[in-house]
Design an enzyme around this catalytic site. Structure first.
Site, PDB file in Angstrom:
ATOM      1  CG  HIS A 236      -2.023  -0.992   1.169  1.00  0.00           C
ATOM      2  ND1 HIS A 236      -2.855  -1.137   0.085  1.00  0.00           N
ATOM      3  CD2 HIS A 236      -2.418  -1.926   2.069  1.00  0.00           C
ATOM      4  CE1 HIS A 236      -3.728  -2.110   0.323  1.00  0.00           C
ATOM      5  NE2 HIS A 236      -3.470  -2.611   1.512  1.00  0.00           N
ATOM      6  CG  ASP A 363      -5.123 -10.112   3.056  1.00  0.00           C
ATOM      7  OD1 ASP A 363      -4.772 -10.674   2.005  1.00  0.00           O
ATOM      8  OD2 ASP A 363      -4.946  -8.904   3.268  1.00  0.00           O
TER       9      ASP A 363
END
Length: 540
Positions: A236, A363
């Site tokens: 990110h 995830d």
């Protein structure tokens, strides 16, 4: 045993939040007399081993940060009695001595556990336990002894500056220094979901430097493949922005380090459930790095809100950015494998990279509290196996907040890098309807840039030829027919005969009168193939 008291704060990153309640609320709502509360105390005693006048112990699950009432997590089913097993490893330790038969480099450093959220009301999902559980699993399974341990190092300023602005690099350093002096000071340089402590700069530099080191070793041919178990994650982090638990973009630093060692074309494959907005931002104008991401998009409502199929790069990098954007939770093995078969692998072979770097976030695995998808360790192993056939591979840990799923999936990927075959895929093996729509959209967009997708773009994908039939099949056909058609276990002839009778009885439904033999043929063919294979292997 670590069992922090749970309190619901500003945890926007937790998907299943618990309604806010304090100890005073519990006391105010307690029954006034023992007679009135007799049944309630009996029920509580079944959950908690405390005395009859004690409250139910509400705490955070060590495995997934979900809510535990008593000793069992409501979200992942983890029991508190297995907390220690999450971090239990054998007496084996990582050794820097290269095993004679190993060509896999592995990097990990305990100092990366120093980055943690201090004095928080709730447990942050990006916590030191993540890498601790992965390393324990790698050691306990014996996989660690088969890898070549390479010492971790901090990224140099020059390595960070290949993808980040000097202002971001100095800001992370200054924030850590400030936190060492004033722990309670609030910082505005990062997004609210990203915490900083005095060790953050060290850990972020270790993560980026370890990624660069393993990429260099593989690019130079010193190791066939490599993996780095690092944190904090990085995909990110944009060139001048730290966000989403990330400070420095580990995969981007690794790609530039590999290119400095001679890797002309690099693929960064990101299977983290979140879109790697930072990686896309850094390389969106660079055709020497092809960025491919599979992630939840949910029409822009899933964090970080970027990564639509139409985002293909800018300028010279147009066409070198590939997004497969899922619109919804619950994506399964079949969706990801269909995306690999129809989009990723054709593009990867056509691009012909010198190195593939995987932003390996887990995830999207089954049980993750944030991703809410259903991938199994076997699926990650199959994806690793397919990528391994294209070019040398480097795996970098990104997200993954269910400790058990993350550890098992990491182990499965490492076993493939060591030469083992991936395990048999459980569950449905074809794409769902919403998965097919996302794949079709990516093919439609990317077929303008990749010849390998041109022929696919004009035809509608139907990975399972009997898919429409299965969706409308009446219950009278029984579970045997459905299981055989949908990739379930095989059945001997005695079970097939029962399926035939159920099919014949169901033929009162005129819609299926012309499909009887098609159903029976598919069921019988698959069942007997699986039956005889098991018979030859001695399982029957």
């Amino acid at each position: 045993m670590f069992r922090p008291k749970f309190a619901a704060g500003s945890s926007d990153y937790v998907s299943n939040q618990v309604s806010e309640s304090s100890d005073s609320d519990v006391i105010e709502n307690a029954p006034e007399s023992t007679e009135e509360s007799g049944n309630e105390m009996d029920e509580r005693s079944d959950i908690d081993s405390g005395t009859a006048d004690e409250d139910v112990n509400i705490c955070t699950c060590r495995n997934c940060t979900g809510t535990m009432v008593g000793s069992t997590c409501e979200d992942c089913g983890h029991s508190a009695c297995y907390d220690d097993a999450l971090f239990k490893a054998s007496n084996e330790v990582f050794t820097s001595t290269r095993p004679s038969t190993s060509e896999i480099a592995l990097l990990y450093d305990e100092r990366m556990e120093l980055h943690l959220e201090e004095e928080a009301l709730s447990v942050h999902p990006e916590r030191p336990d993540r890498v601790r559980a992965v390393v324990a699993r790698v050691l306990g399974s014996g996989v660690g002894a088969r890898c070549w341990r390479i010492p971790c190092r901090e990224a140099t300023a020059l390595e960070l500056q290949t993808v980040h602005t000097p202002s971001l690099i100095s800001m992370v350093e200054d924030m850590s220094r400030l936190k060492a002096i004033h722990r309670d000071v609030s910082l505005s340089g990062v997004s609210p979901d990203t915490y900083v402590n005095e060790h953050t700069n060290l850990c972020a530099r270790l993560a980026a430097g370890s990624a660069a080191e393993v990429a260099k070793r593989v690019a130079l041919g010193e190791s066939a493949h490599g993996a780095a178990i690092v944190r904090p994650p990085g995909h990110h982090a944009e060139s001048g922005t730290a966000m989403g638990f990330c400070f420095f973009n580990n995969a981007a630093v690794a790609a530039r380090a590999a290119q400095a060692c001679g890797a002309q074309r690099v693929i960064i494959l990101d299977w983290d459930v979140h879109h790697g907005n930072g990686t896309q931002h850094i390389f969106e104008q660079d055709p020497s790095v092809l960025y491919i991401s599979l992630h939840r998009y949910d029409s822009g409502d899933f964090y970080p809100g970027t990564g639509s199929a139409g985002e293909v790069g800018v300028g010279a990098g147009e066409g070198f950015n590939v997004n497969i954007a899922w619109n919804g939770a619950g994506m399964q093995n079949g969706d990801y494998l269909a995306a690999f078969n129809h989009v990723i692998m054709p593009i990867a072979y056509e691009y012909n990279p010198n190195l593939i770097i995987v932003s390996a976030g887990f995830d999207a695995a089954e049980g993750d509290p944030i991703g809410e998808c259903r991938l199994t360790p076997e699926c990650f192993a199959h994806m690793t196996s397919m990528l391994k056939s294209v070019a040398p591979l480097v795996l970098l840990l990104e997200g993954g907040y269910n400790l058990t799923s993350t550890a098992l999936s990491t182990e499965a990927c490492l076993r493939v890098l060591l030469g083992e075959q991936p395990g048999c895929l459980p569950g449905v093996r074809y794409a769902s309807a919403k998965g097919n729509r996302s794949i079709q959209e990516s093919i439609r967009v990317q077929s303008r840039y990749w010849r390998s997708l041109t022929s696919i773009s004009e035809q509608k994908l139907d990975p399972h030829p009997l898919g429409p039939l299965i969706q409308t099949m009446p219950e009278a056909h029984g579970p045997e027919v459905k299981a055989a058609l949908m990739g379930g276990p095989g059945y001997p002839k005695s079970r097939i005969k029962k399926s035939r009778r159920s099919v014949l009885l169901a033929n009162t439904n005129k819609r299926f009168s012309g499909s009887k033999f098609q159903i029976l043929f598919a069921c019988h063919k698959r069942a007997m193939r699986v039956f005889w294979r098991r018979r030859m292997q001695g399982d029957l």
